[in-house]
Design an enzyme around this catalytic site. Structure first.
Site, short mmCIF file in Angstrom:
data_model
loop_
_atom_site.label_atom_id
_atom_site.label_comp_id
_atom_site.label_asym_id
_atom_site.label_seq_id
_atom_site.Cartn_x
_atom_site.Cartn_y
_atom_site.Cartn_z
N TYR A 142 -2.40 22.57 55.92
CA TYR A 142 -2.40 20.91 56.25
C TYR A 142 -2.81 20.82 57.50
CZ TYR A 142 -1.24 16.29 58.19
OH TYR A 142 -1.24 15.01 58.41
N ASP A 237 -2.73 28.97 61.91
CA ASP A 237 -2.82 27.85 61.78
C ASP A 237 -0.70 27.55 62.22
OD1 ASP A 237 -2.39 24.06 61.13
OD2 ASP A 237 -1.79 24.84 62.77
N LYS A 265 5.23 21.37 67.24
CA LYS A 265 6.51 21.39 66.45
C LYS A 265 7.30 21.25 67.97
CE LYS A 265 5.42 20.64 62.21
NZ LYS A 265 4.82 19.06 61.82
P1 KE4 Z 1 1.05 16.88 64.25
O1 KE4 Z 1 -0.02 16.56 64.45
O2 KE4 Z 1 1.72 15.89 63.11
O3 KE4 Z 1 1.85 16.97 65.14
O4 KE4 Z 1 0.64 18.74 63.91
C1 KE4 Z 1 0.17 18.33 62.53
C2 KE4 Z 1 -0.55 19.44 61.66
C3 KE4 Z 1 -0.99 20.73 62.04
N1 KE4 Z 1 -0.45 21.50 61.39
C4 KE4 Z 1 0.27 22.23 60.62
C5 KE4 Z 1 0.43 23.11 59.54
C6 KE4 Z 1 1.57 20.87 60.12
O5 KE4 Z 1 2.07 21.07 59.51
C7 KE4 Z 1 0.59 19.99 60.74
C8 KE4 Z 1 1.90 18.79 60.34
N2 KE4 Z 1 3.03 18.69 60.19
C9 KE4 Z 1 3.34 17.30 59.41
C10 KE4 Z 1 5.12 17.59 57.92
N3 KE4 Z 1 4.55 18.82 57.00
C11 KE4 Z 1 3.74 16.72 59.90
C12 KE4 Z 1 4.44 15.18 59.30
C13 KE4 Z 1 4.13 14.01 59.11
O6 KE4 Z 1 2.34 14.40 58.99
O7 KE4 Z 1 4.74 13.08 59.56
#
Ligand code: KE4
Length: 432
Positions: A142, A237, A265
């Site tokens: 993801y 990523d 994060k």
């Molecule tokens: P954000 O747009 O949520 O800040 O980041 C996206 C993203 C990109 N790359 C990786 C490896 C990520 O894990 C994420 C976001 N992670 C999720 C949890 N697995 C965020 C939590 C959510 O979607 O509410």
């Protein structure tokens, strides 16, 4: 009714599903989401002041636990200078210099406001730099909710049973090729079939979003070789793993330099900051120097960057953080395994550093998305609820990583393991 139940009823009137990010809605685990009022150290407190040991830690950012003094002080200090200028600041220069110092593969970096913005911008840059259209991503990874990534996506997408999102056009989907994670032969086949058309290969080098799955050394090294041979941009990523697994991310541990890295994060210290960067030659493609456009009203926001700078400076000055959270994680996972064995259970637990996932699967090892999907998600849901009842707040999905913070110490570890054993006893009593 609890305050959380009351608020959830209200929330659903004006917010889709009552939440601002789908996985928070508890749809995969049943019941209703807990509304959090405040947090301190290892604990969240819901609107009824019930405490929970937090093993999500805002999905990664809160590596020091909640409300660490040095972060709050940095934010309070920044607030006195107002909130946002929409103009360059000293802090952004210091942040860029620090990121490039700590992650040597990053020679130039652009700050954005989320991991999604970082990954979207990174592939646009790779496409602009290579003048190619296609990307390769991996099933179960993801990378945020950018259209190009919502194909065979992990995290909340698979949790909701929608790994391919509605609303993503066929045109966009045609340019996203997918392969099983840890399968180098599948990548070679895709590259051969799309000679000269692939701009980037993007991956989580340690996947958190199908549950924890570590990229095998030969797989990662093989991707580096393929990208070198084919002029493909290799994008790690590290939104989740950056500053989580080491101060230089997983790339420092595995000794592989990607061409680009995305971050998020932890780099915001709990406030909205993302970043993408890499080789200067590639990053010079980004406006206003190059022709790849990317912009943001609040990019480099001085308050958010103040929190991020305080976080990264602390992690740079305190490398013992990583040994501490790894040891705490090992105590938890080894304790869980010992308890599971008492009940003749052999659920695989994947862990690395301060990230771990227990898969309620009959498989002995989980190396990719197909393996992860053998998990009994209904059983996971019952386990989740039993742990929540006992004051342990897990990610409400089988397909997520848990995150251990420095605030998780022996008292919390004992509580977690006690809750785990009681939950396993309940589930065993149900002859699952
Ligand atoms: P954000 O747009 O949520 O800040 O980041 C996206 C993203 C990109 N790359 C990786 C490896 C990520 O894990 C994420 C976001 N992670 C999720 C949890 N697995 C965020 C939590 C959510 O979607 O509410």
């Amino acid at each position: 009714m609890t305050q959380s139940e009351i608020l959830f009823e209200r929330a659903q009137t004006h917010i889709p599903g009552g939440v601002n990010s789908p996985v928070r809605a508890f749809r995969a685990v049943g019941g209703k989401p807990i509304f959090i009022k405040r947090a301190q150290g290892a604990y969240l407190y819901d609107e009824d002041e019930k405490p929970y040991i937090d093993l999500i830690n805002s999905w990664g950012p809160m590596i020091l636990g909640h409300a660490p003094a040095m972060i709050l002080e940095a934010v309070q200090q920044a607030l006195g200078d107002s909130l946002s200028f929409g103009a360059p600041t000293r802090k952004e220069v210091e942040m860029a210099e620090l990121i490039c110092e700590l992650v040597p593969s990053i020679e130039m970096v652009r700050l954005v406001n989320s991991g999604t913005e970082a990954t979207m911008s990174a592939i646009r840059t790779a496409r602009g730099y290579t003048k190619r259209a296609k990307i390769i991503k991996f099933e179960g990874c993801y990378h945020g909710h950018g259209d190009s990534f919502l194909i065979a996506a992990g995290s909340g997408a698979i949790t909701m049973g929608e790994p391919d999102s509605a609303g993503v056009t066929q045109g966009v989907a045609n340019d996203t090729l997918t392969a099983p994670f840890n399968d180098l032969e599948a990548v070679k086949t895709l590259v051969q079939a799309n000679q000269g058309q692939i701009a980037a290969i993007i991956l989580e080098p340690v996947v958190g979003n199908m549950g924890v799955v570590v990229g095998k050394d030969d797989f990662l090294q093989g991707l580096r070789q393929i990208c070198d041979a084919e002029g493909i941009v290799l994008i790690f990523d590290e939104v989740m793993t950056g500053f989580r697994l080491s101060v230089g991310g997983f790339q420092q541990i595995v000794g592989i330099k990607p061409d680009m890295t995305t971050l998020g994060k932890i780099i915001g210290g709990g406030l909205p900051v993302g970043a993408y960067g890499g080789k200067k030659e590639i990053m010079q493609s980004v406006a206003p120097v190059g022709k790849v456009y990317q912009a943001g009203t609040l990019s480099g926001n001085p308050v958010a960057v103040s929190a991020g700078l305080a976080m990264l400076r602390h992690l740079k000055q305190t490398p013992s953080v990583y040994r501490q959270i790894q040891e705490a994680t090992q105590q938890i996972t080894k304790g869980m395994q010992a308890i599971n064995q008492k009940y003749a259970l052999a659920y695989p637990i994947n862990s690395i550093g301060s990230m771990y996932t227990i898969f309620f699967s009959q498989k002995t090892e989980i190396f990719n998305f197909e393996d992860a999907k053998t998990s009994d998600t209904a059983l996971f849901a019952r386990y989740f609820q039993e742990m929540l009842k006992r004051g342990v707040y897990l990610a409400p999905s089988q397909y997520e990583s848990l995150f251990v913070s420095t605030a998780i110490e022996s008292t919390q570890i004992a509580h977690i393991l006690q809750a785990h054993e009681e939950a396993i006893q309940v589930l065993s009593g149900e002859n699952f």
